[in-house]
Design a protein around this motif. Structure first.
Motif, PDB file in Angstrom:
ATOM      1  N   LEU A  12      47.043  50.389  20.224  1.00  0.00           N
ATOM      2  CA  LEU A  12      45.959  49.511  19.782  1.00  0.00           C
ATOM      3  C   LEU A  12      46.493  48.185  19.246  1.00  0.00           C
ATOM      4  N   CYS A  13      47.613  48.225  18.513  1.00  0.00           N
ATOM      5  CA  CYS A  13      48.215  46.995  18.016  1.00  0.00           C
ATOM      6  C   CYS A  13      48.703  46.118  19.159  1.00  0.00           C
ATOM      7  N   CYS A  14      49.270  46.714  20.170  1.00  0.00           N
ATOM      8  CA  CYS A  14      49.724  45.953  21.340  1.00  0.00           C
ATOM      9  C   CYS A  14      48.534  45.297  22.045  1.00  0.00           C
ATOM     10  N   ALA A  15      47.436  46.004  22.141  1.00  0.00           N
ATOM     11  CA  ALA A  15      46.244  45.450  22.802  1.00  0.00           C
ATOM     12  C   ALA A  15      45.672  44.287  21.999  1.00  0.00           C
ATOM     13  N   VAL A  16      45.713  44.393  20.670  1.00  0.00           N
ATOM     14  CA  VAL A  16      45.163  43.334  19.831  1.00  0.00           C
ATOM     15  C   VAL A  16      46.077  42.120  19.811  1.00  0.00           C
ATOM     16  N   PHE A  17      47.391  42.327  19.663  1.00  0.00           N
ATOM     17  CA  PHE A  17      48.319  41.217  19.527  1.00  0.00           C
ATOM     18  C   PHE A  17      48.848  40.697  20.858  1.00  0.00           C
ATOM     19  N   CYS A  18      48.602  41.369  21.929  1.00  0.00           N
ATOM     20  CA  CYS A  18      49.021  40.918  23.265  1.00  0.00           C
ATOM     21  C   CYS A  18      47.801  40.938  24.189  1.00  0.00           C
ATOM     22  N   PRO A  19      46.927  39.992  24.073  1.00  0.00           N
ATOM     23  CA  PRO A  19      45.688  40.024  24.842  1.00  0.00           C
ATOM     24  C   PRO A  19      45.843  39.612  26.299  1.00  0.00           C
ATOM     25  N   ARG A  20      47.006  39.165  26.728  1.00  0.00           N
ATOM     26  CA  ARG A  20      47.188  38.715  28.104  1.00  0.00           C
ATOM     27  C   ARG A  20      46.836  39.788  29.132  1.00  0.00           C
ATOM     28  N   PRO A  21      47.288  41.016  28.982  1.00  0.00           N
ATOM     29  CA  PRO A  21      46.909  42.019  29.980  1.00  0.00           C
ATOM     30  C   PRO A  21      45.386  42.233  30.014  1.00  0.00           C
ATOM     31  N   ALA A  22      44.736  42.158  28.865  1.00  0.00           N
ATOM     32  CA  ALA A  22      43.280  42.328  28.842  1.00  0.00           C
ATOM     33  C   ALA A  22      42.587  41.150  29.515  1.00  0.00           C
ATOM     34  N   ALA A  23      43.108  39.942  29.319  1.00  0.00           N
ATOM     35  CA  ALA A  23      42.517  38.767  29.958  1.00  0.00           C
ATOM     36  C   ALA A  23      42.717  38.797  31.458  1.00  0.00           C
ATOM     37  N   ALA A  24      43.818  39.352  31.892  1.00  0.00           N
ATOM     38  CA  ALA A  24      44.075  39.456  33.325  1.00  0.00           C
ATOM     39  C   ALA A  24      43.024  40.332  33.998  1.00  0.00           C
ATOM     40  N   LEU A  25      42.544  41.320  33.289  1.00  0.00           N
ATOM     41  CA  LEU A  25      41.490  42.165  33.853  1.00  0.00           C
ATOM     42  C   LEU A  25      40.220  41.359  34.112  1.00  0.00           C
ATOM     43  N   ASN A  26      39.928  40.389  33.264  1.00  0.00           N
ATOM     44  CA  ASN A  26      38.740  39.549  33.420  1.00  0.00           C
ATOM     45  C   ASN A  26      38.836  38.698  34.687  1.00  0.00           C
ATOM     46  N   PHE A  27      40.029  38.150  34.987  1.00  0.00           N
ATOM     47  CA  PHE A  27      40.192  37.311  36.163  1.00  0.00           C
ATOM     48  C   PHE A  27      40.182  38.106  37.451  1.00  0.00           C
ATOM     49  N   SER A  28      40.572  39.322  37.398  1.00  0.00           N
ATOM     50  CA  SER A  28      40.621  40.115  38.618  1.00  0.00           C
ATOM     51  C   SER A  28      39.270  40.727  38.963  1.00  0.00           C
ATOM     52  N   ALA A  29      38.318  40.659  38.033  1.00  0.00           N
ATOM     53  CA  ALA A  29      36.998  41.229  38.308  1.00  0.00           C
ATOM     54  C   ALA A  29      36.290  40.383  39.365  1.00  0.00           C
ATOM     55  N   ARG A  30      35.556  41.036  40.234  1.00  0.00           N
ATOM     56  CA  ARG A  30      34.830  40.327  41.284  1.00  0.00           C
ATOM     57  C   ARG A  30      33.634  39.599  40.682  1.00  0.00           C
ATOM     58  N   LYS A  31      33.380  38.406  41.196  1.00  0.00           N
ATOM     59  CA  LYS A  31      32.241  37.630  40.706  1.00  0.00           C
ATOM     60  C   LYS A  31      30.968  38.184  41.331  1.00  0.00           C
ATOM     61  N   PRO A  32      29.891  38.232  40.561  1.00  0.00           N
ATOM     62  CA  PRO A  32      28.645  38.762  41.108  1.00  0.00           C
ATOM     63  C   PRO A  32      28.094  37.851  42.200  1.00  0.00           C
ATOM     64  N   LYS A  33      27.465  38.465  43.186  1.00  0.00           N
ATOM     65  CA  LYS A  33      26.923  37.714  44.315  1.00  0.00           C
ATOM     66  C   LYS A  33      25.438  38.006  44.474  1.00  0.00           C
ATOM     67  N   PHE A  34      24.738  37.025  45.002  1.00  0.00           N
ATOM     68  CA  PHE A  34      23.318  37.154  45.289  1.00  0.00           C
ATOM     69  C   PHE A  34      23.173  37.364  46.795  1.00  0.00           C
ATOM     70  N   GLY A  35      22.503  38.429  47.187  1.00  0.00           N
ATOM     71  CA  GLY A  35      22.311  38.725  48.604  1.00  0.00           C
ATOM     72  C   GLY A  35      20.924  38.307  49.061  1.00  0.00           C
ATOM     73  N   TYR A  36      20.846  37.775  50.281  1.00  0.00           N
ATOM     74  CA  TYR A  36      19.569  37.369  50.860  1.00  0.00           C
ATOM     75  C   TYR A  36      19.663  37.439  52.378  1.00  0.00           C
ATOM     76  N   THR A  37      18.524  37.337  53.021  1.00  0.00           N
ATOM     77  CA  THR A  37      18.464  37.326  54.474  1.00  0.00           C
ATOM     78  C   THR A  37      18.051  35.929  54.919  1.00  0.00           C
ATOM     79  N   ASP A  38      18.851  35.283  55.783  1.00  0.00           N
ATOM     80  CA  ASP A  38      18.535  33.926  56.209  1.00  0.00           C
ATOM     81  C   ASP A  38      17.441  33.927  57.277  1.00  0.00           C
ATOM     82  N   GLY A  39      17.113  32.756  57.784  1.00  0.00           N
ATOM     83  CA  GLY A  39      16.020  32.599  58.739  1.00  0.00           C
ATOM     84  C   GLY A  39      16.234  33.348  60.041  1.00  0.00           C
TER      85      GLY A  39
END
Length: 183
Positions: A12-39
């Motif tokens: 827990l101390c490593c997670a609190v004082f070394c947030p880089r690995p936790a931040a890396a998880l945020n960047f690797s997450a897929r961005k949400p997408k909006f789906g639709y059907t075109d003309g």
């Protein structure tokens, strides 16, 4: 149990004082997408915009150097004299701005705003521009709108939007009769 507690505290101390690995998880997450059907019936998707980055307009879309520079001055005068809300005197205020800027030598005589375009062409040397989108009108152009039973509406295109007796970022919702300018 005693060995697990110090290990857990260490993790827990490593997670609190070394947030880089936790931040890396945020960047690797897929961005949400909006789906639709075109003309054509094909399924499409686009990324959802989650942040707004305003852009400043360096030059307005409707800048045209072929029109009379006095019209740009009329737009400035009209904008300075305009109010926050309508007084139902749009054609009166536009006439005054055109006279003050020297675009026309005498004050136009028509009373209805929807007649403004005809008078400007006939008596003051204006021409109807081949533009149908108010946003593409050059700065200083006079936009004339019709109405079935009402007087209509007249406004001047400015760098920031549209102005008559009041200022607006959007053009009138009435049917556009024409965009007029003088070269």
């Amino acid at each position: 149990m005693q060995k697990i507690t110090p290990c857990l505290i260490l993790v827990l101390c490593c997670a609190v004082f070394c947030p880089r690995p936790a931040a890396a998880l945020n960047f690797s997450a897929r961005k949400p997408k909006f789906g639709y059907t075109d003309g054509s019936g094909k399924k499409q998707s686009i990324e959802i915009v989650d942040k707004y980055y305003p852009k400043k307009l360096v030059q307005p879309f409707g800048n045209d150097s072929k029109i009379d520079p006095k019209l740009r001055r009329a737009a400035t005068i009209a904008e300075e004299r305009a109010r926050a809300h309508s007084l139902s005197k749009c054609w009166h205020y536009v006439k005054e701005a055109l006279v003050a800027a020297g675009v026309v030598k005498s004050r136009p005589q028509t009373t209805l705003a929807k007649q403004a375009g005809q008078e400007l062409v006939k008596d003051y040397g204006f021409k109807k521009l081949p533009v149908t989108d108010p946003y593409q009108a050059p700065v200083g152009a006079v936009l004339v709108y019709g109405a079935k039973r009402a007087a209509g509406h007249v406004e001047i295109r400015t760098e920031n939007g549209f102005v008559s007796d009041f200022r607006s970022k959007t053009p009138s919702r009435r049917p556009l009769l024409g965009i007029f300018a003088k070269s």
